[in-house]
Design a protein around this motif. Sequence first.
Motif, PDB file in Angstrom:
ATOM      1  N   VAL A 119       0.870  -1.174   0.000  1.00 44.17           N
ATOM      2  CA  VAL A 119       0.000   0.000   0.000  1.00 44.17           C
ATOM      3  C   VAL A 119       0.913   1.232   0.000  1.00 44.17           C
ATOM      4  O   VAL A 119       1.675   1.437   0.952  1.00 44.17           O
ATOM      5  CB  VAL A 119      -0.929   0.015   1.231  1.00 44.17           C
ATOM      6  N   ASN A 120       0.825   2.012  -1.031  1.00 43.45           N
ATOM      7  CA  ASN A 120       1.720   3.162  -1.195  1.00 43.45           C
ATOM      8  C   ASN A 120       0.937   4.469  -1.094  1.00 43.45           C
ATOM      9  O   ASN A 120      -0.169   4.590  -1.612  1.00 43.45           O
ATOM     10  CB  ASN A 120       2.401   3.097  -2.566  1.00 43.45           C
ATOM     11  N   VAL A 121       1.533   5.442  -0.410  1.00 47.25           N
ATOM     12  CA  VAL A 121       0.934   6.775  -0.374  1.00 47.25           C
ATOM     13  C   VAL A 121       1.765   7.690  -1.259  1.00 47.25           C
ATOM     14  O   VAL A 121       2.983   7.748  -1.151  1.00 47.25           O
ATOM     15  CB  VAL A 121       0.820   7.329   1.066  1.00 47.25           C
ATOM     16  N   SER A 122       1.091   8.367  -2.162  1.00 46.62           N
ATOM     17  CA  SER A 122       1.754   9.260  -3.101  1.00 46.62           C
ATOM     18  C   SER A 122       1.104  10.633  -3.002  1.00 46.62           C
ATOM     19  O   SER A 122       0.431  10.941  -2.016  1.00 46.62           O
ATOM     20  CB  SER A 122       1.664   8.686  -4.518  1.00 46.62           C
ATOM     21  N   VAL A 123       1.309  11.455  -4.010  1.00 41.92           N
ATOM     22  CA  VAL A 123       0.829  12.827  -3.967  1.00 41.92           C
ATOM     23  C   VAL A 123       0.019  13.135  -5.218  1.00 41.92           C
ATOM     24  O   VAL A 123       0.375  12.704  -6.324  1.00 41.92           O
ATOM     25  CB  VAL A 123       2.010  13.811  -3.820  1.00 41.92           C
ATOM     26  N   VAL A 124      -1.083  13.856  -5.037  1.00 45.19           N
ATOM     27  CA  VAL A 124      -1.870  14.299  -6.184  1.00 45.19           C
ATOM     28  C   VAL A 124      -0.984  15.203  -7.052  1.00 45.19           C
ATOM     29  O   VAL A 124      -0.350  16.124  -6.549  1.00 45.19           O
ATOM     30  CB  VAL A 124      -3.128  15.068  -5.724  1.00 45.19           C
ATOM     31  N   GLY A 125      -0.944  14.914  -8.332  1.00 45.54           N
ATOM     32  CA  GLY A 125      -0.078  15.645  -9.243  1.00 45.54           C
ATOM     33  C   GLY A 125       1.119  14.843  -9.688  1.00 45.54           C
ATOM     34  O   GLY A 125       1.834  15.241 -10.612  1.00 45.54           O
ATOM     35  N   ALA A 126       1.354  13.678  -9.058  1.00 48.53           N
ATOM     36  CA  ALA A 126       2.512  12.862  -9.408  1.00 48.53           C
ATOM     37  C   ALA A 126       2.489  12.444 -10.879  1.00 48.53           C
ATOM     38  O   ALA A 126       3.534  12.332 -11.523  1.00 48.53           O
ATOM     39  CB  ALA A 126       2.572  11.623  -8.518  1.00 48.53           C
TER      40      ALA A 126
ATOM     41  N   GLY B 145      16.325  22.448 -14.627  1.00 38.24           N
ATOM     42  CA  GLY B 145      16.553  23.770 -14.068  1.00 38.24           C
ATOM     43  C   GLY B 145      15.636  24.077 -12.900  1.00 38.24           C
ATOM     44  O   GLY B 145      15.491  23.298 -11.961  1.00 38.24           O
ATOM     45  N   LEU B 146      14.994  25.249 -12.960  1.00 38.66           N
ATOM     46  CA  LEU B 146      14.123  25.711 -11.878  1.00 38.66           C
ATOM     47  C   LEU B 146      12.980  24.744 -11.640  1.00 38.66           C
ATOM     48  O   LEU B 146      12.607  24.463 -10.502  1.00 38.66           O
ATOM     49  CB  LEU B 146      13.577  27.101 -12.203  1.00 38.66           C
ATOM     50  N   ASP B 147      12.402  24.198 -12.722  1.00 43.09           N
ATOM     51  CA  ASP B 147      11.300  23.249 -12.573  1.00 43.09           C
ATOM     52  C   ASP B 147      11.717  22.065 -11.712  1.00 43.09           C
ATOM     53  O   ASP B 147      11.007  21.652 -10.797  1.00 43.09           O
ATOM     54  CB  ASP B 147      10.856  22.738 -13.948  1.00 43.09           C
ATOM     55  N   ARG B 148      12.879  21.490 -12.005  1.00 43.17           N
ATOM     56  CA  ARG B 148      13.319  20.310 -11.266  1.00 43.17           C
ATOM     57  C   ARG B 148      13.638  20.656  -9.819  1.00 43.17           C
ATOM     58  O   ARG B 148      13.332  19.883  -8.907  1.00 43.17           O
ATOM     59  CB  ARG B 148      14.540  19.673 -11.935  1.00 43.17           C
ATOM     60  N   ALA B 149      14.220  21.811  -9.596  1.00 51.27           N
ATOM     61  CA  ALA B 149      14.553  22.211  -8.230  1.00 51.27           C
ATOM     62  C   ALA B 149      13.297  22.388  -7.389  1.00 51.27           C
ATOM     63  O   ALA B 149      13.273  22.051  -6.209  1.00 51.27           O
ATOM     64  CB  ALA B 149      15.362  23.504  -8.253  1.00 51.27           C
ATOM     65  N   MET B 150      12.227  22.918  -7.986  1.00 50.86           N
ATOM     66  CA  MET B 150      11.018  23.225  -7.234  1.00 50.86           C
ATOM     67  C   MET B 150      10.004  22.090  -7.211  1.00 50.86           C
ATOM     68  O   MET B 150       9.272  21.921  -6.251  1.00 50.86           O
ATOM     69  CB  MET B 150      10.349  24.480  -7.811  1.00 50.86           C
ATOM     70  N   PHE B 151       9.935  21.309  -8.280  1.00 53.06           N
ATOM     71  CA  PHE B 151       8.870  20.321  -8.406  1.00 53.06           C
ATOM     72  C   PHE B 151       9.371  18.886  -8.611  1.00 53.06           C
ATOM     73  O   PHE B 151       8.609  17.997  -8.969  1.00 53.06           O
ATOM     74  CB  PHE B 151       7.943  20.706  -9.566  1.00 53.06           C
ATOM     75  N   GLY B 152      10.673  18.668  -8.377  1.00 48.11           N
ATOM     76  CA  GLY B 152      11.227  17.331  -8.549  1.00 48.11           C
ATOM     77  C   GLY B 152      10.606  16.300  -7.628  1.00 48.11           C
ATOM     78  O   GLY B 152      10.623  15.103  -7.909  1.00 48.11           O
ATOM     79  N   TYR B 153      10.029  16.754  -6.517  1.00 48.88           N
ATOM     80  CA  TYR B 153       9.353  15.863  -5.564  1.00 48.88           C
ATOM     81  C   TYR B 153       8.263  15.057  -6.252  1.00 48.88           C
ATOM     82  O   TYR B 153       8.102  13.855  -5.988  1.00 48.88           O
ATOM     83  CB  TYR B 153       8.771  16.725  -4.441  1.00 48.88           C
ATOM     84  N   PHE B 154       7.514  15.715  -7.137  1.00 47.71           N
ATOM     85  CA  PHE B 154       6.423  15.031  -7.832  1.00 47.71           C
ATOM     86  C   PHE B 154       6.953  13.950  -8.769  1.00 47.71           C
ATOM     87  O   PHE B 154       6.378  12.867  -8.878  1.00 47.71           O
ATOM     88  CB  PHE B 154       5.574  16.047  -8.602  1.00 47.71           C
ATOM     89  N   ALA B 155       8.068  14.237  -9.432  1.00 48.49           N
ATOM     90  CA  ALA B 155       8.680  13.251 -10.321  1.00 48.49           C
ATOM     91  C   ALA B 155       9.165  12.042  -9.533  1.00 48.49           C
ATOM     92  O   ALA B 155       9.018  10.894  -9.976  1.00 48.49           O
ATOM     93  CB  ALA B 155       9.837  13.883 -11.088  1.00 48.49           C
ATOM     94  N   ALA B 156       9.745  12.282  -8.344  1.00 46.13           N
ATOM     95  CA  ALA B 156      10.211  11.175  -7.511  1.00 46.13           C
ATOM     96  C   ALA B 156       9.036  10.325  -7.035  1.00 46.13           C
ATOM     97  O   ALA B 156       9.124   9.092  -6.972  1.00 46.13           O
ATOM     98  CB  ALA B 156      11.004  11.710  -6.327  1.00 46.13           C
ATOM     99  N   LYS B 157       7.934  10.989  -6.697  1.00 49.09           N
ATOM    100  CA  LYS B 157       6.748  10.251  -6.266  1.00 49.09           C
ATOM    101  C   LYS B 157       6.195   9.386  -7.397  1.00 49.09           C
ATOM    102  O   LYS B 157       5.750   8.256  -7.173  1.00 49.09           O
ATOM    103  CB  LYS B 157       5.677  11.226  -5.770  1.00 49.09           C
ATOM    104  N   ARG B 158       6.201   9.924  -8.608  1.00 49.64           N
ATOM    105  CA  ARG B 158       5.741   9.122  -9.748  1.00 49.64           C
ATOM    106  C   ARG B 158       6.685   7.950  -9.992  1.00 49.64           C
ATOM    107  O   ARG B 158       6.245   6.836 -10.297  1.00 49.64           O
ATOM    108  CB  ARG B 158       5.624   9.999 -11.000  1.00 49.64           C
TER     109      ARG B 158
END
Length: 260
Positions: free
Chosen positions: A95-102, A110-123
Amino acid sequence: MTARILVTGGTGTLGQLVVPRLTQAARDVRVLSRSAREIDGVEVVVGDLATGQGVDKAFDGVEVVVHCAGSAKGDDEKARQVVKAAVPAGVRHIVNVSVVGADTLPVVSGLDRAMFGYFAAKRGAEVAIEQAGVGWSNLRATQFHDLAFSVAEQVAKSPVVPAPSGFKVQPVDPAAVADRLVELALGTPQGQVADVAGPRTYTFKEMVGIYLRAAGKRRLMLPLWMPGQAAAAYRAGANLSSGQGTGRSWEEFVAAKVAR
C-alpha cells in the motif's frame, strides 16, 4: 493468524497515525525506522531505505507493507528498495501513499526540477511498485496540513510574503489519509484508488492569510509570477483533486495548532 503488516516511516507524521490504527484493529504490526524506538505493542526494526541497510530483516515474514516513508527527495529510490526486499520476502500487498499531481505535473530541468522534482520522484515510486509483480494499492493525497502550516510559518518570518500567482492548494488532515491507508491495508490490492484531499481549495495567499490571522500577525503579500512548465501546471490545478474532500478544514487545523 492475522497477516503481519510492516509500516515504513512508522514514526513519521503519517506513519505514527497509521500504526496505532492498525494495532487497534488487532493486527501484528512491525515498523521500519532509521533509529531505535520503543512503540507499545509494536516490533521496531532499524533500517534505512535510502541505503538498503537492515531492510531485508524488516521484511522477513511480512505479508502487507504500508509504505509511508518519504522525504523531500529520493522517494523513487526508497520505493525500489521496498520492492527489492518485498519480492523475495513473499509480500502480497504493498500500500503506497503518493501525492496528487505525481502523474500530471511535468518536471523538466533547471528551476522546474529544483522546485517540483518531488512530484517526479513520487511518480517514480509509483511506477516501481506498479511494476514489481506484487499486489498493490496506490493512494494519492493532497498537501498535508502539517506541511502547509510549516510553509505558512516559514514565509511569515519575512515582513513581505511572496505569493505565487495562481497557485492553489487543497490541504488535507493526515488523519484522514491514515484512515484510508489502514482501510486499504486490511483489504485486497486495489491498484490506483480515488484521491484523498481536504474539503476546500485555497489560493496560496488565502492559505497564508488564514495562518496570519490566527497567529495575530500582519504581513504584506507580494504577488510573484513563477516561470516554467511545472509552475504553469500548478496554476492549472494539477496538484488539486477533483473528488470530494474529507477531514478537518485548514481553518480548523490552524486554529487548533496555534492554540497549542
